[in-house]
Motif scaffolding. Structure first.
Motif, PDB file in Angstrom:
ATOM      1  N   ARG A   1     -30.736 -17.523  51.031  1.00  0.00           N
ATOM      2  CA  ARG A   1     -29.335 -17.133  51.207  1.00  0.00           C
ATOM      3  C   ARG A   1     -28.541 -17.543  49.979  1.00  0.00           C
ATOM      4  O   ARG A   1     -28.879 -18.527  49.317  1.00  0.00           O
ATOM      5  N   LEU A   2     -27.500 -16.777  49.706  1.00  0.00           N
ATOM      6  CA  LEU A   2     -26.567 -17.123  48.652  1.00  0.00           C
ATOM      7  C   LEU A   2     -25.414 -17.875  49.303  1.00  0.00           C
ATOM      8  O   LEU A   2     -24.892 -17.435  50.328  1.00  0.00           O
ATOM      9  N   ILE A   3     -25.059 -18.993  48.704  1.00  0.00           N
ATOM     10  CA  ILE A   3     -23.957 -19.772  49.271  1.00  0.00           C
ATOM     11  C   ILE A   3     -22.867 -19.963  48.219  1.00  0.00           C
ATOM     12  O   ILE A   3     -23.121 -19.941  47.019  1.00  0.00           O
ATOM     13  N   ASP A   4     -21.669 -20.167  48.721  1.00  0.00           N
ATOM     14  CA  ASP A   4     -20.489 -20.407  47.904  1.00  0.00           C
ATOM     15  C   ASP A   4     -20.469 -21.882  47.517  1.00  0.00           C
ATOM     16  O   ASP A   4     -20.547 -22.746  48.380  1.00  0.00           O
ATOM     17  N   VAL A   5     -20.399 -22.187  46.236  1.00  0.00           N
ATOM     18  CA  VAL A   5     -20.353 -23.574  45.779  1.00  0.00           C
ATOM     19  C   VAL A   5     -19.148 -23.775  44.870  1.00  0.00           C
ATOM     20  O   VAL A   5     -19.286 -24.085  43.696  1.00  0.00           O
ATOM     21  N   GLN A   6     -17.970 -23.601  45.444  1.00  0.00           N
ATOM     22  CA  GLN A   6     -16.743 -23.793  44.678  1.00  0.00           C
ATOM     23  C   GLN A   6     -16.667 -25.239  44.188  1.00  0.00           C
ATOM     24  O   GLN A   6     -16.981 -26.159  44.932  1.00  0.00           O
ATOM     25  N   PRO A   7     -16.235 -25.440  42.951  1.00  0.00           N
ATOM     26  CA  PRO A   7     -16.152 -26.801  42.417  1.00  0.00           C
ATOM     27  C   PRO A   7     -15.051 -27.594  43.120  1.00  0.00           C
ATOM     28  O   PRO A   7     -14.078 -27.024  43.614  1.00  0.00           O
ATOM     29  N   ASP A   8     -15.238 -28.893  43.148  1.00  0.00           N
ATOM     30  CA  ASP A   8     -14.237 -29.785  43.730  1.00  0.00           C
ATOM     31  C   ASP A   8     -13.160 -30.032  42.677  1.00  0.00           C
ATOM     32  O   ASP A   8     -13.356 -30.805  41.738  1.00  0.00           O
ATOM     33  N   LEU A   9     -12.030 -29.350  42.816  1.00  0.00           N
ATOM     34  CA  LEU A   9     -10.964 -29.438  41.821  1.00  0.00           C
ATOM     35  C   LEU A   9     -10.273 -30.792  41.821  1.00  0.00           C
ATOM     36  O   LEU A   9      -9.623 -31.170  40.858  1.00  0.00           O
ATOM     37  N   SER A  10     -10.421 -31.560  42.912  1.00  0.00           N
ATOM     38  CA  SER A  10      -9.775 -32.874  42.968  1.00  0.00           C
ATOM     39  C   SER A  10     -10.449 -33.868  42.014  1.00  0.00           C
ATOM     40  O   SER A  10      -9.857 -34.863  41.658  1.00  0.00           O
ATOM     41  N   ARG A  11     -11.665 -33.581  41.586  1.00  0.00           N
ATOM     42  CA  ARG A  11     -12.392 -34.484  40.689  1.00  0.00           C
ATOM     43  C   ARG A  11     -12.133 -34.161  39.223  1.00  0.00           C
ATOM     44  O   ARG A  11     -12.644 -34.827  38.340  1.00  0.00           O
ATOM     45  N   ARG A  12     -11.372 -33.102  38.942  1.00  0.00           N
ATOM     46  CA  ARG A  12     -11.085 -32.720  37.561  1.00  0.00           C
ATOM     47  C   ARG A  12     -10.108 -33.683  36.914  1.00  0.00           C
ATOM     48  O   ARG A  12      -9.183 -34.163  37.533  1.00  0.00           O
ATOM     49  N   ARG A  13     -10.331 -33.905  35.636  1.00  0.00           N
ATOM     50  CA  ARG A  13      -9.373 -34.711  34.877  1.00  0.00           C
ATOM     51  C   ARG A  13      -8.185 -33.833  34.510  1.00  0.00           C
ATOM     52  O   ARG A  13      -8.342 -32.658  34.232  1.00  0.00           O
ATOM     53  N   VAL A  14      -7.039 -34.425  34.467  1.00  0.00           N
ATOM     54  CA  VAL A  14      -5.833 -33.661  34.117  1.00  0.00           C
ATOM     55  C   VAL A  14      -5.446 -33.920  32.692  1.00  0.00           C
ATOM     56  O   VAL A  14      -5.694 -34.826  32.058  1.00  0.00           O
TER      57      VAL A  14
END
Length: 171
Positions: A158-171
């Motif tokens: 199956r293909l699954i959605d693996v959206q990145p965790d944007l809360s872990r991004r540096r600003v």
């Protein structure tokens, strides 16, 4: 039917098809060098000389390419579109399942190729036949549980959605 956990939800058809088109573009880069080396080593002077041997070589090269990256979880286009391939339990693929998925994915192309084999079709007719089949095949996933492509259902993937965790991004 219970809803699938968020971690196993399929990406949208639009994203899956965008990934598919991107993958097709990259295939040129994957097959050009082996094709060139084959042509040089076999002293091929005409495109139809050694055609079947070249097709077999490129089929194997693509099997290795897809098998390798699917076992790792993603090809470059899949990373770009945040898509991952896993088995039914959500685990990474192993080589036998990855190769089975590769073989079954040829259903995107073999039926129209077989249908046009006995006829002398123009380039436009071939384009319409191939394009129409691809559209129908893609739309059929909308009727499949989990909106998976049929080759994934048959291969147990199956293909699954693996959206990145944007809360872990540096600003």
């Amino acid at each position: 039917m219970p809803a699938l956990p968020a971690s196993l939800r399929a990406p949208s058809l639009r994203r899956r098809m965008a990934c598919w088109l991107y993958e097709g573009t990259l295939m040129f880069g994957v097959v050009v060098l082996p094709g060139l080396i084959f042509g040089i080593l076999t002293n091929t002077r005409h495109a139809l000389d050694n055609r079947h041997a070249l097709q077999l070589l490129l089929f194997a090269v693509l099997a290795l390419y897809f098998g390798y990256f699917w076992v790792k979880g993603q090809t470059l286009p899949m990373k770009t579109w945040h898509i991952r391939v896993v088995d039914r339990q959500g685990q990474p693929l192993r080589w036998p399942r990855a190769l089975l998925r590769y073989l079954l994915a040829w259903v995107w192309f073999l039926p129209p190729l077989a249908a046009m084999a006995p006829f002398k079709l123009s380039g436009g007719e071939v384009t319409v036949l191939m394009g129409g089949w691809i559209v129908v095949w893609a739309l059929l996933s909308r009727f499949q549980r989990g909106q998976q492509f049929w080759h994934d259902v048959w291969a147990g993937t199956r293909l699954i959605d693996v959206q990145p965790d944007l809360s872990r991004r540096r600003v």
